[in-house]
Design an enzyme around this catalytic site. Structure first.
Site, short mmCIF file in Angstrom:
data_model
loop_
_atom_site.label_atom_id
_atom_site.label_comp_id
_atom_site.label_asym_id
_atom_site.label_seq_id
_atom_site.Cartn_x
_atom_site.Cartn_y
_atom_site.Cartn_z
N ARG A 59 20.73 5.61 9.96
CA ARG A 59 19.34 5.79 9.52
C ARG A 59 18.57 6.70 10.48
O ARG A 59 17.81 7.57 10.04
CB ARG A 59 18.66 4.43 9.37
N TYR A 97 19.63 8.46 0.71
CA TYR A 97 20.77 7.69 1.21
C TYR A 97 20.44 6.95 2.50
O TYR A 97 19.39 7.16 3.10
CB TYR A 97 22.04 8.52 1.33
N GLU A 98 21.34 6.05 2.89
CA GLU A 98 21.14 5.12 4.01
C GLU A 98 19.92 4.22 3.81
O GLU A 98 19.25 3.82 4.76
CB GLU A 98 21.02 5.88 5.34
N GLY A 99 19.65 3.89 2.56
CA GLY A 99 18.49 3.07 2.22
C GLY A 99 17.33 3.97 1.87
O GLY A 99 16.84 4.72 2.72
#
Length: 590
Positions: free
Chosen positions: A297, A441-443
């Protein structure tokens, strides 16, 4: 074709002058013998050569060719394999890795600056090693000594890569819904069966082996996220002596055809009874995976900064040369038919916004890196816990705010070019496409905002927030603090909104969700105000040493406080309006 030149002067300014990183490293025993100012500068200079000379020239051709899938095999674009072989010779994958297993052991403050250069030069290329670095971190933190001894050295070398296998077609954010299964075997291994989607670098031709970290459920696992375990699944089996053996039952079913990062293979991965090894404790895999995910993140947040820097460099170069119309104050280029567009107010607005947000993000990323170094290496337990708390609080801000502003900066850069910004040869449209994924992406950034407000502020009654704002208030205690009144007003606004939301949340189930995104933006602008004040203080003190550089810092700080920080006024008003208007329509009325 656009070029990328690493902003070494500014990177050193942040590292050495704003944060005095060498002084921090000198008091941390694990780093004192590893790195100093000269070592850091040498690493940054070499990184600038690698990213600008080796990787950046492949960015456009890599986008045009893209990764290719044929019968389960993935090939990267022309030049990638040779460039990657050169890249790993420098030890870049293991830059901040554990020296006990072959990593270089460099501090995170230095690694984040390298990552910015890497993403600015080519996001697709950067992702292959970024996932490897994150996988190494999870293995180092949670795997058995035997797994670490076998897998970490070749991964730090870059001979083997890593991937993160979380998402399934029906389960993205809600990982508790995953269906991938792990069956225990008599020899202590597990048979992994299931399919994962959106797997960055799940298959490629750059490395000898790929080490997949896979979330799966054991037969007797509890329902939901508490029943998830983490497994290490190699593409090629590895013998006791480290030699590569037969192909594991892992295959790439296809790759996605995407808006951007086309040279990065985004794979569908099928596990058909593949052999895997448990990492950490059974049914506690999500916590282990979050070690990697939180690294990613921050890394993806830095993708936003890197792309913004590349866009800014391109836009400034173009604005200095493109002739269109005359300045509102009269001709500036008397010997030319028109003035360069950099004389026009709106172009300056866009360039200054890009510059202020990118340099503010660079400082914030280095501050988060500083806290990661303290959390990992501090001797004092209280200092370590304090740093861990700040990292938890600031990681969602870094991921979301960097990437939101990164996209804005790439669009601004495209706009400076006018019609040429929409044309492939100038590189600006690729930056817009490449950086867009970073908000997803990555949340997604909406999830980051919920994490910040719901878990990191409301859930602990604002304790971590008070820790952060107390640091800002301690800094601003000096009457001569640059922009002191504006900075303290912004802090009071953030604290006031936080207190109001803490009151609202118990009685309103939509209070957090309705305010989260705007709250994260408010937090980000306030954090940048603190960092811009710090940068302005150094610039004012050192101005005579380098007039052009430091005067530019002070002028950019003026722009930030006069034109960007006031955005927090509108954010506060929107947050305090509450969530009721969000639910004024029935689903059928949309």
């Amino acid at each position: 074709m656009p070029e990328f030149n690493a902003p070494l002067r500014d990177l050193r300014f942040v590292l050495h002058e704003v944060f005095d990183a060498p002084a921090l490293w000198a008091r941390l025993p694990a780093l004192a013998e590893t790195v100093d100012a000269q070592t850091a500068d040498a690493i940054l200079e070499e990184a600038a050569k690698v990213t600008g000379g080796l990787i950046a020239p492949l960015n456009r051709s890599g986008d045009e060719e893209g990764a290719q899938w044929r019968q389960g095999a993935v090939t990267t674009p022309a030049g990638f394999k040779e460039a990657y072989a050169t890249y790993i010779q420098g030890g870049w994958v293991g830059l901040s890795g554990n020296p006990a297993y072959g990593g270089m052991g460099m501090p995170k403050m230095l690694a984040v600056q390298f990552e910015e250069m890497l993403y600015a030069a080519g996001s697709s290329f950067a992702l292959y090693s970024a996932l490897s670095s994150g996988a190494c971190l999870a293995i180092d933190a949670h795997a058995s000594e035997a797994l670490k001894h076998t897998y970490l050295p070749p991964m730090y070398e870059g001979r083997w890569a890593g991937s993160m296998c979380l998402t399934e077609a029906h389960a993205g954010t809600d990982l508790g819904l995953i269906r991938t299964r792990a069956e225990p075997q008599a020899d202590g291994s597990y048979r992994i069966s299931g399919s994962k989607i959106f797997i960055t670098g799940g298959e490629q031709d750059l490395t000898e082996n790929i080490i997949h970290l896979v979330l799966a459920k054991l037969p007797d696992a509890p329902a939901g996220p508490k029943g998830i375990s983490l497994f290490l699944v190699p593409k090629l089996m590895v013998g006791a002596d480290g030699a590569l053996g037969a192909r594991n039952a892992v295959s790439c079913g296809s790759i996605e055809h995407k808006m951007g990062i086309k040279a990065s293979a985004t794979c569908v991965m099928n596990f058909d009874g593949a052999t895997g090894y448990l990492i950490g404790e059974a049914n506690k895999g999500l916590a282990a995976m979050f070690t990697m995910m939180n690294y990613e993140r921050l890394s993806i947040g830095i993708q936003g900064i890197g792309c913004a820097e590349a866009s800014y460099q391109n836009a400034v170069s173009y604005a200095r040369e493109r002739l269109q119309s005359r300045s509102a104050s009269g001709p500036q280029a008397q010997d030319k038919a028109a003035d360069p567009i950099i004389v026009h107010a709106d172009v300056r607005r866009m360039l200054l916004t890009m510059k202020a947000m990118t340099e503010g993000g660079r400082a914030f990323a280095s501050y988060v890196g500083q806290q990661l170094d303290l959390a990992k290496f501090a001797v004092d337990a209280d200092e370590q816990r304090s740093a861990e708390s700040l990292v938890a609080l600031l990681t969602p801000v870094a991921k979301a705010f960097f990437t939101d502003s990164g996209l804005d900066s790439c669009v601004h850069g495209q706009q400076v070019f006018g019609g040429h910004g929409y044309i492939r040869e100038w590189g600006q449209e690729q930056l817009v496409r490449d950086v867009r994924i970073a908000q997803i992406y990555e949340g997604t950034n909406g999830i980051q905002a919920l994490d910040l407000l719901g878990r990191k502020v409301v859930a602990n009654g604002g304790a971590a927030l008070r820790q952060f704002t107390s640091e800002i208030r301690d800094y601003a205690a000096a009457p001569d603090t640059p922009y002191r009144s504006q900075l303290l007003a912004a802090v009071e606004r953030l604290e006031g909104v936080s207190a109001w939301l803490l009151e609202q949340a118990p009685g309103n189930p939509h209070a957090v969700g309705g305010a989260a995104v705007e709250y994260l933006q408010l937090f980000g602008y306030t954090a940048y105000a603190w960092l811009w004040s710090r940068m302005a203080r150094v610039a004012a003190q050192q101005r005579s040493a380098d007039e052009a550089f430091y005067a530019g810092k002070l002028a950019t700080a003026d722009f930030y406080f006069s034109h960007l920080l006031p955005r927090t006024l509108g954010l506060e008003a929107s947050i305090r309006a509450g969530s009721a208007a969000l639910f004024g329509l029935g689903a059928e009325q949309f």
